[in-house]
Motif scaffolding. Structure first.
Motif, PDB file in Angstrom:
ATOM      1  N   PRO A 147       0.826  -1.211   0.000  1.00  0.00           N
ATOM      2  CA  PRO A 147       0.000   0.000   0.000  1.00  0.00           C
ATOM      3  C   PRO A 147       0.858   1.258   0.000  1.00  0.00           C
ATOM      4  CG  PRO A 147      -0.813  -1.584   1.607  1.00  0.00           C
ATOM      5  CD  PRO A 147       0.496  -2.114   1.118  1.00  0.00           C
ATOM      6  N   GLY A 148       0.469   2.222  -0.819  1.00  0.00           N
ATOM      7  CA  GLY A 148       1.189   3.482  -0.878  1.00  0.00           C
ATOM      8  C   GLY A 148       2.416   3.469  -1.753  1.00  0.00           C
ATOM      9  N   SER A 149       2.762   2.316  -2.304  1.00  0.00           N
ATOM     10  CA  SER A 149       3.957   2.216  -3.134  1.00  0.00           C
ATOM     11  C   SER A 149       3.722   2.875  -4.489  1.00  0.00           C
ATOM     12  CB  SER A 149       4.349   0.749  -3.336  1.00  0.00           C
ATOM     13  OG  SER A 149       5.368   0.633  -4.316  1.00  0.00           O
ATOM     14  N   THR A 150       4.729   3.594  -4.984  1.00  0.00           N
ATOM     15  CA  THR A 150       4.656   4.201  -6.315  1.00  0.00           C
ATOM     16  C   THR A 150       5.479   3.407  -7.327  1.00  0.00           C
ATOM     17  OG1 THR A 150       6.522   5.651  -5.770  1.00  0.00           O
ATOM     18  CG2 THR A 150       4.300   6.505  -5.344  1.00  0.00           C
TER      19      THR A 150
ATOM     20  N   TYR B 223       3.091  -6.145   5.339  1.00  0.00           N
ATOM     21  CA  TYR B 223       2.065  -5.112   5.278  1.00  0.00           C
ATOM     22  C   TYR B 223       0.665  -5.720   5.253  1.00  0.00           C
ATOM     23  CZ  TYR B 223       2.091  -6.544   0.388  1.00  0.00           C
ATOM     24  OH  TYR B 223       2.035  -7.283  -0.761  1.00  0.00           O
TER      25      TYR B 223
ATOM     26  N   GLU C 261      10.668   6.047   1.284  1.00  0.00           N
ATOM     27  CA  GLU C 261      10.406   5.746  -0.127  1.00  0.00           C
ATOM     28  C   GLU C 261      10.641   4.263  -0.393  1.00  0.00           C
ATOM     29  OE1 GLU C 261      12.054   6.962  -4.601  1.00  0.00           O
ATOM     30  OE2 GLU C 261      12.808   7.975  -2.802  1.00  0.00           O
TER      31      GLU C 261
END
Length: 294
Positions: A190-193, A212, A279
């Motif tokens: 989740p939230g990974s680009t 996660y 990041e």
């Protein structure tokens, strides 16, 4: 195993879906009856209760998984360890939940009673010696074995073109009816680009370990505590779902750089997602990078 299974296959004419489904359920039932730590009558539970010094005869599936688990434990210096049942029980990751962490003395005692090096395995006779107080936990490898077993079962029934999934571990054999390989997307944290990762499973399996996920947990067998090394997820591609499953756990425990180094030595295709300064970044083993190049 506390999860779901799904099977897709190219259906030949007159295939009896009811019989195929029943065969799959029976095969999975046998594996659970051997290796489940939640079943008091399973072979695994009986071994864990066996008196010190006793030799325990293993059925073929169980012996196969134990042999693989010990092999990978040796290759990873115990980052993957099939003999940490006492530790997983202490932290409430086994059949009995716990609301408080163990104290130091209890943790030390459990670590002393655990560990793959305490096991004595006779592969020829398919038997395992209980050294006393040791508990197996095959949850990090048995699910992958079950994926392989179902794919083999289908192949034996003439269903060589299939995709088998159990709890996120997958194996693809043959091709889809349209001639394409079995394409699967690797779940991103989740939230990974990071860009999406799509894999063609043609005679390959993939396993992903990620803390996660809700309820996910990874214990470091060497410390008896949860990992805290910045690893968010690990994806391993291998011909065997069983090996992919165990190696994904091992690389997660080892951490980013050490995990990639161990994968490189063993020729394992691994992708590690780590958090660096907030990041998400990917680290690829040479075998994994070569697959992307192909």
């Amino acid at each position: 195993m506390g999860t779901m299974w799904h099977v897709r296959f190219a259906r030949p004419p007159h295939a009896n879906l009811t019989a195929i489904g029943a065969a799959i359920v029976a095969r999975l039932g046998n594996i659970v009856a051997e290796m489940s730590q939640w079943e008091a009558a399973s072979y695994l539970s009986r071994f864990n209760r066996a008196p010190a010094g006793s030799w325990f005869a293993l059925p073929p599936d169980f012996a196969h998984v134990v042999a693989a688990g010990l092999r990978i434990a040796a290759a990873t210096d115990g980052a993957f360890d099939p003999a940490i049942g006492r530790l997983t029980d202490l932290w409430g990751f086994g059949p009995v939940s716990r609301s408080t962490p163990p104290d130091e003395a209890t943790l030390r005692a459990a670590r002393a009673a655990s560990g793959w090096r305490r096991l004595e395995f006779d592969p020829g006779a398919r038997r395992l010696r209980q050294p006393g107080g040791l508990a197996l936990d095959l949850s990090g490898i048995a699910k992958g074995h079950a994926v392989d077993a179902i794919a083999d079962l289908l192949a034996a029934k003439g269903l060589g073109h299939c995709l088998v999934e159990i709890g996120g571990e997958l194996a693809g054999r043959g091709v889809r009816p349209d001639g394409q390989p079995w394409w699967v997307d690797v779940e991103q944290p989740p939230g990974s680009t990071l860009p999406p990762l799509r894999i063609a499973l043609h005679g390959l399996a993939v396993a992903t370990s990620g803390d996660y996920r809700r309820g996910a947990h990874t214990l470091d067998p060497r410390t008896g505590r949860s990992t805290a090394n910045g690893v968010v997820s690990v994806t391993v591609i291998h011909a065997s779902a069983m090996d992919a499953d165990a190696w994904a756990t091992a690389v997660t425990v080892l951490g980013g750089d050490a995990g990639i180094a161990a994968a490189e030595v063993a020729g394992i295709a691994a992708c590690v997602v780590v958090m660096i300064d907030g990041e998400a970044r990917e680290l690829l083993s040479p075998a994994f990078a070569a697959m992307l190049a192909d």
